[in-house]
Design a protein around this motif. Structure first.
Motif, PDB file in Angstrom:
ATOM      1  N   GLU A  22       0.846  -1.376   0.120  1.00 58.41           N
ATOM      2  CA  GLU A  22      -0.047  -0.047  -0.018  1.00 58.41           C
ATOM      3  C   GLU A  22       0.996   1.433   0.013  1.00 58.41           C
ATOM      4  O   GLU A  22       0.623   2.357  -0.458  1.00 58.41           O
ATOM      5  CB  GLU A  22      -0.882  -0.019   1.147  1.00 58.41           C
ATOM      6  N   ALA A  25       2.024   1.743  -3.498  1.00 54.55           N
ATOM      7  CA  ALA A  25       1.223   2.266  -4.393  1.00 54.55           C
ATOM      8  C   ALA A  25       0.527   3.746  -4.084  1.00 54.55           C
ATOM      9  O   ALA A  25       0.663   4.680  -5.393  1.00 54.55           O
ATOM     10  CB  ALA A  25      -0.155   1.590  -4.081  1.00 54.55           C
ATOM     11  N   SER A  26       0.775   4.116  -2.783  1.00 49.85           N
ATOM     12  CA  SER A  26       0.634   5.476  -2.529  1.00 49.85           C
ATOM     13  C   SER A  26       1.781   6.501  -2.939  1.00 49.85           C
ATOM     14  O   SER A  26       1.708   7.774  -3.515  1.00 49.85           O
ATOM     15  CB  SER A  26       0.139   5.816  -0.816  1.00 49.85           C
ATOM     16  N   GLN A  27       2.971   5.897  -2.544  1.00 49.85           N
ATOM     17  CA  GLN A  27       4.098   6.858  -3.161  1.00 49.85           C
ATOM     18  C   GLN A  27       4.100   6.950  -4.805  1.00 49.85           C
ATOM     19  O   GLN A  27       4.577   8.085  -5.324  1.00 49.85           O
ATOM     20  CB  GLN A  27       5.387   6.164  -2.679  1.00 49.85           C
ATOM     21  N   ARG A  28       3.681   5.790  -5.252  1.00 54.30           N
ATOM     22  CA  ARG A  28       3.908   5.989  -6.917  1.00 54.30           C
ATOM     23  C   ARG A  28       2.909   6.805  -7.272  1.00 54.30           C
ATOM     24  O   ARG A  28       3.166   7.727  -8.085  1.00 54.30           O
ATOM     25  CB  ARG A  28       3.440   4.519  -7.298  1.00 54.30           C
ATOM     26  N   GLU A  29       1.755   6.953  -6.838  1.00 45.48           N
ATOM     27  CA  GLU A  29       0.595   7.570  -7.140  1.00 45.48           C
ATOM     28  C   GLU A  29       0.945   9.281  -7.039  1.00 45.48           C
ATOM     29  O   GLU A  29       0.694  10.188  -7.840  1.00 45.48           O
ATOM     30  CB  GLU A  29      -0.749   7.431  -6.482  1.00 45.48           C
ATOM     31  N   ALA A  30       1.987   9.468  -6.045  1.00 47.02           N
ATOM     32  CA  ALA A  30       2.171  10.786  -5.451  1.00 47.02           C
ATOM     33  C   ALA A  30       3.606  10.970  -6.344  1.00 47.02           C
ATOM     34  O   ALA A  30       4.156  12.091  -6.173  1.00 47.02           O
ATOM     35  CB  ALA A  30       2.737  10.910  -4.168  1.00 47.02           C
ATOM     36  N   HIS A  31       4.044  10.118  -7.235  1.00 50.16           N
ATOM     37  CA  HIS A  31       5.053  10.663  -7.955  1.00 50.16           C
ATOM     38  C   HIS A  31       6.523  10.680  -7.191  1.00 50.16           C
ATOM     39  O   HIS A  31       7.413  11.326  -7.507  1.00 50.16           O
ATOM     40  CB  HIS A  31       5.101  11.568  -8.899  1.00 50.16           C
ATOM     41  N   GLU A  32       6.563   9.788  -6.191  1.00 49.48           N
ATOM     42  CA  GLU A  32       7.820   9.814  -5.089  1.00 49.48           C
ATOM     43  C   GLU A  32       8.554   8.662  -5.459  1.00 49.48           C
ATOM     44  O   GLU A  32       9.654   8.652  -4.718  1.00 49.48           O
ATOM     45  CB  GLU A  32       7.262   9.762  -3.565  1.00 49.48           C
ATOM     46  N   GLU A  42       7.490   7.325 -14.045  1.00 42.87           N
ATOM     47  CA  GLU A  42       6.478   6.391 -14.447  1.00 42.87           C
ATOM     48  C   GLU A  42       6.798   4.970 -14.415  1.00 42.87           C
ATOM     49  O   GLU A  42       7.845   4.394 -15.004  1.00 42.87           O
ATOM     50  CB  GLU A  42       6.211   6.609 -16.127  1.00 42.87           C
ATOM     51  N   GLU A  44       6.333   0.924 -12.485  1.00 47.13           N
ATOM     52  CA  GLU A  44       5.264  -0.174 -12.134  1.00 47.13           C
ATOM     53  C   GLU A  44       6.216  -1.244 -11.692  1.00 47.13           C
ATOM     54  O   GLU A  44       7.502  -1.380 -11.999  1.00 47.13           O
ATOM     55  CB  GLU A  44       4.552  -0.436 -13.518  1.00 47.13           C
TER      56      GLU A  44
END
Length: 138
Positions: A22, A25-32, A42, A44
């Motif tokens: 989780e 996922a949250s760090q990825r969504e925040a572009h961290e 970008e 995955e």
């Protein structure tokens, strides 16, 4: 702590350490989360081999390889904890040492992914280390 195999949109593969799926996922969504090679956000998850869990009842006692790995991890943890913690000044201190403005020494601190990419481009070797390795008592 989980280790994930990751890849960026340019195909660079790398590893990331996260507190949980989780948190990734949250760090990825925040572009961290960014590629350490090109800086792309970008990112995955890349395919990885499945982990096979062993039963606690039937698992043998720790093998010598397991003991060696734990000992090596403990040595890394001790080395990280002995390093001077320069906190947010990490990029500045790393540059000062690299360019001979101050004595070379082991330091640790925090830096953004973009700071790490810029340091690398300047020829300054940095190693991202999970925060858990720097904490006392782990």
């Amino acid at each position: 702590m989980i280790v994930l195999n990751l890849k960026c949109d340019l195909g660079h593969r790398f590893e990331g350490w996260f507190g949980s799926a989780e948190k990734f996922a949250s760090q990825r969504e925040a572009h961290e989360v960014a590629c350490p090679i090109c800086g792309s956000v970008e990112v995955e998850r890349a395919p990885c081999a499945p982990a096979i869990a062993r039963s606690q009842v039937t698992a043998p006692s720790a093998s010598s390889d397991d003991k060696k790995l734990r000992e090596a991890l403990q040595q890394v943890r001790q080395w990280v904890q002995r390093a001077e913690n320069v906190g947010q000044r990490f990029p500045e201190e790393a540059r000062r040492m690299h360019y001979g403005e101050t004595e070379k020494r082991d330091i640790r601190g925090t830096a953004s992914i973009s700071d790490m990419v810029r340091l690398s481009e300047e020829g300054i070797n940095v190693l991202p280390v999970p925060a858990a390795l720097a904490e006392e008592g782990h």
